[in-house]
Write an enzyme that holds these catalytic residues in place. Sequence first.
Site, short mmCIF file in Angstrom:
data_model
loop_
_atom_site.label_atom_id
_atom_site.label_comp_id
_atom_site.label_asym_id
_atom_site.label_seq_id
_atom_site.Cartn_x
_atom_site.Cartn_y
_atom_site.Cartn_z
N LYS A 1 0.81 -1.46 0.03
CA LYS A 1 0.20 -0.03 -0.35
C LYS A 1 0.66 1.27 -0.11
O LYS A 1 1.03 1.81 0.72
CB LYS A 1 -0.64 -0.29 1.29
CG LYS A 1 -2.07 -0.75 1.22
CD LYS A 1 -3.00 -1.26 2.19
CE LYS A 1 -4.17 -2.18 2.28
NZ LYS A 1 -3.38 -3.56 2.61
O1 LIG Z 1 -9.63 -3.34 1.55
C1 LIG Z 1 -8.81 -3.92 1.64
C2 LIG Z 1 -7.07 -3.87 1.13
C3 LIG Z 1 -5.94 -4.76 1.78
N1 LIG Z 1 -6.83 -5.72 2.76
C4 LIG Z 1 -5.82 -6.45 2.83
O2 LIG Z 1 -6.45 -8.09 2.68
C5 LIG Z 1 -5.90 -8.63 3.94
C6 LIG Z 1 -7.25 -9.74 4.20
O3 LIG Z 1 -7.15 -10.36 5.33
P1 LIG Z 1 -7.84 -11.40 6.10
O4 LIG Z 1 -6.79 -12.45 7.27
O5 LIG Z 1 -8.55 -12.34 4.78
O6 LIG Z 1 -8.95 -10.55 6.68
C7 LIG Z 1 -4.48 -8.20 4.83
O7 LIG Z 1 -3.86 -8.28 4.70
C8 LIG Z 1 -5.04 -7.03 4.78
O8 LIG Z 1 -3.92 -5.82 5.30
C9 LIG Z 1 -7.72 -5.91 3.35
O9 LIG Z 1 -8.16 -6.61 4.38
N2 LIG Z 1 -8.62 -5.00 3.04
#
Ligand SMILES: O=c1ccn([C@@H]2O[C@H](COP(=O)(O)O)[C@@H](O)[C@H]2O)c(=O)[nH]1
Length: 278
Positions: free
Chosen positions: A96
């Site tokens: 990001k």
């Molecule tokens: O809008 C967003 C952007 C990035 N993320 C990232 O994706 C994963 C989600 O992890 P889970 O364990 O599936 O919840 C994480 O690395 C976030 O930083 C997001 O969730 N939402």
Amino acid sequence: MDSFGTRLHRAVTERGPLCVGIDPHPGLLARWGLDDDIRGLDRFARTVTEALGDRVAVIKPQSAFFERFGSKGMAILESTIRQLRAAGSLVLLDVKRGDIGSTVAAYASAYLDPSSPVHVDAVTASPYLGVGALAPMFELAAEHGGGVFVLALTSNPEGAAVQRARTADGRTVAQLVIDEISQLNAGAKPLGSIGLVVGATIGDTGHDLSAVNGPLLAPGLGAQGATAADLRVVFGSALPAVLPSYSREVLGAGPDPDALRAAADRALTDCRAALGAR
Ligand SMILES: O=c1ccn([C@@H]2O[C@H](COP(=O)(O)O)[C@@H](O)[C@H]2O)c(=O)[nH]1
């Protein structure tokens, strides 16, 4: 080198529409019986890479969980990236980044220049210093077959206050981002190389994604509460461009590699059903 859009289209055709994150949370390390230290991080990343690198289209290491161990964590991130790419999955580094253009140029060379030790197939980027400020990333990505996924409508509830605020012309901030990225991808075949991040948790927000012509990364599935069935509501006619993304939901099945593979297979089956045959 083919464009990222072309490479992603091929990977999804061959392996199915799925992105799995590598997010070594302290709680997950503990569940896997690992210490929250550099050896635990190394074992976790290696196990996911060996279990999934040869079968999942896109793997998304979350940079923060490597950065927190300093230079040793970064060394593990570098070797994880190398192993994943050697196993054939595309690597999307969730980092990001976003800044003024001259600094974005340095981020671009860090992640999108093939001579960098942390060179990946694609990165996530933040547009809140202006979509135009990300131009050096878009340019280097185009030169070397890389991709950039720009935050549009994030999966967390706090994002809405900023992303759905209205600009002077009445569009939301998110729609402005969506429209600017749509222009960059116009005419690309089979898919543009600049993607958007749109959370699977957000419901029907009325945003128009129909002209994006680029991949739509959908985090928020599993641990954040969204299900594959929610994708239809969020993305509507843009469904064919969706790349569903799971981290904890799949990682929680470890450390047994067979269990990790089974969890990824289940996620893919659910997504295939929700997205239609792909
Ligand atoms: O809008 C967003 C952007 C990035 N993320 C990232 O994706 C994963 C989600 O992890 P889970 O364990 O599936 O919840 C994480 O690395 C976030 O930083 C997001 O969730 N939402």
